[in-house]
Design an enzyme around this catalytic site. Structure first.
Site, mmCIF file in Angstrom:
data_model
loop_
_atom_site.group_PDB
_atom_site.id
_atom_site.type_symbol
_atom_site.label_atom_id
_atom_site.label_comp_id
_atom_site.label_asym_id
_atom_site.label_seq_id
_atom_site.Cartn_x
_atom_site.Cartn_y
_atom_site.Cartn_z
ATOM 1 N N CYS A 90 0.855 -1.191 0.000
ATOM 2 C CA CYS A 90 0.000 0.000 0.000
ATOM 3 C C CYS A 90 0.885 1.234 0.000
ATOM 4 O O CYS A 90 1.862 1.288 0.758
ATOM 5 C CB CYS A 90 -0.898 -0.025 1.238
ATOM 6 S SG CYS A 90 -2.019 1.381 1.355
ATOM 7 N N HIS A 132 -8.907 -3.506 -2.681
ATOM 8 C CA HIS A 132 -7.985 -2.805 -1.778
ATOM 9 C C HIS A 132 -8.389 -1.332 -1.682
ATOM 10 O O HIS A 132 -8.510 -0.779 -0.574
ATOM 11 C CB HIS A 132 -6.547 -2.950 -2.299
ATOM 12 C CG HIS A 132 -5.530 -2.244 -1.469
ATOM 13 N ND1 HIS A 132 -4.720 -2.908 -0.570
ATOM 14 C CD2 HIS A 132 -5.178 -0.928 -1.394
ATOM 15 C CE1 HIS A 132 -3.923 -2.024 0.020
ATOM 16 N NE2 HIS A 132 -4.181 -0.826 -0.466
ATOM 17 N N GLU A 133 -8.627 -0.699 -2.834
ATOM 18 C CA GLU A 133 -9.003 0.718 -2.835
ATOM 19 C C GLU A 133 -10.408 0.916 -2.267
ATOM 20 O O GLU A 133 -10.672 1.883 -1.552
ATOM 21 C CB GLU A 133 -8.893 1.314 -4.249
ATOM 22 C CG GLU A 133 -7.502 1.248 -4.848
ATOM 23 C CD GLU A 133 -6.390 1.771 -3.952
ATOM 24 O OE1 GLU A 133 -6.622 2.717 -3.165
ATOM 25 O OE2 GLU A 133 -5.272 1.222 -4.025
ATOM 26 N N HIS A 136 -10.193 1.123 1.348
ATOM 27 C CA HIS A 136 -9.755 2.455 1.788
ATOM 28 C C HIS A 136 -10.957 3.385 1.961
ATOM 29 O O HIS A 136 -11.025 4.140 2.926
ATOM 30 C CB HIS A 136 -8.782 3.086 0.781
ATOM 31 C CG HIS A 136 -7.353 2.761 1.037
ATOM 32 N ND1 HIS A 136 -6.698 3.117 2.197
ATOM 33 C CD2 HIS A 136 -6.433 2.132 0.266
ATOM 34 C CE1 HIS A 136 -5.447 2.710 2.133
ATOM 35 N NE2 HIS A 136 -5.259 2.098 0.971
#
Length: 169
Positions: A90, A132-133, A136
């Site tokens: 990351c 993954h994003e 976030h």
């Protein structure tokens, strides 16, 4: 060319769910935001970048591809039951590589910078980057997705990585 600054790994914005991007009353130009996020992601050698990693509290991220995808207000429509565990890094946590379990395939819906909503199926690395994003935007960092054993191992390796960086500087 606008390269945005990444917030530090202890900035609370990384653990705070983001706000919907309002296309009816946009807080900023969506096309310019995607361009700035994309340029920053490329400059930092990332595979994806969410707005909150740059201190921008809106539900938008970019993922590297051909072309780069700008995803506003994304939703996961479906995720496969086929789960794969792979190493993930990351940009907000340099040198912190963790084993993370994620679905192999996903079906998603998001709005593009031009306001058009699309549905796509992603698989493999693209699905992993999207998820993954997406995490976030929920205020979830990859550090919390790994087991305690993998977290401790990764943090130890990160210290080694940082020492090597300091010596080479």
């Amino acid at each position: 060319m606008t390269i945005l600054n990444l917030v530090s790994s202890n900035n609370p914005i990384l653990k705070t769910p983001t706000q919907e991007f309002d296309f009816a009353n946009p807080p900023m130009d969506p096309a310019q935001l995607v361009k700035d996020l994309a340029e920053t992601m490329i400059d930092k050698k990332g595979l994806g970048l969410s707005a909150n990693q740059c201190g921008i509290p809106y539900r938008v991220f970019v993922i590297n591809g051909n072309p780069i995808q700008g995803c506003f207000n994304p939703k996961i429509v479906n995720a496969s039951e086929d789960i794969i565990s792979l190493d993930e890094g990351c940009l907000s946590y340099p040198g912190l590589i963790l084993k993370v379990k994620r679905p192999k395939n996903i079906r998603v819906r998001y709005t593009m910078a031009n306001g058009q909503t699309v549905t796509h199926k992603f698989e493999g690395l693209t699905a992993r980057c999207f998820l993954h994003e997406y995490d976030h935007l929920q205020g979830i960092v990859h550090l919390t997705k790994a087991s305690l054993y993998h977290r401790e191992k990764a943090l130890k390796n990160q210290k080694i990585y940082n020492r090597i960086l300091e010596r080479s500087a």
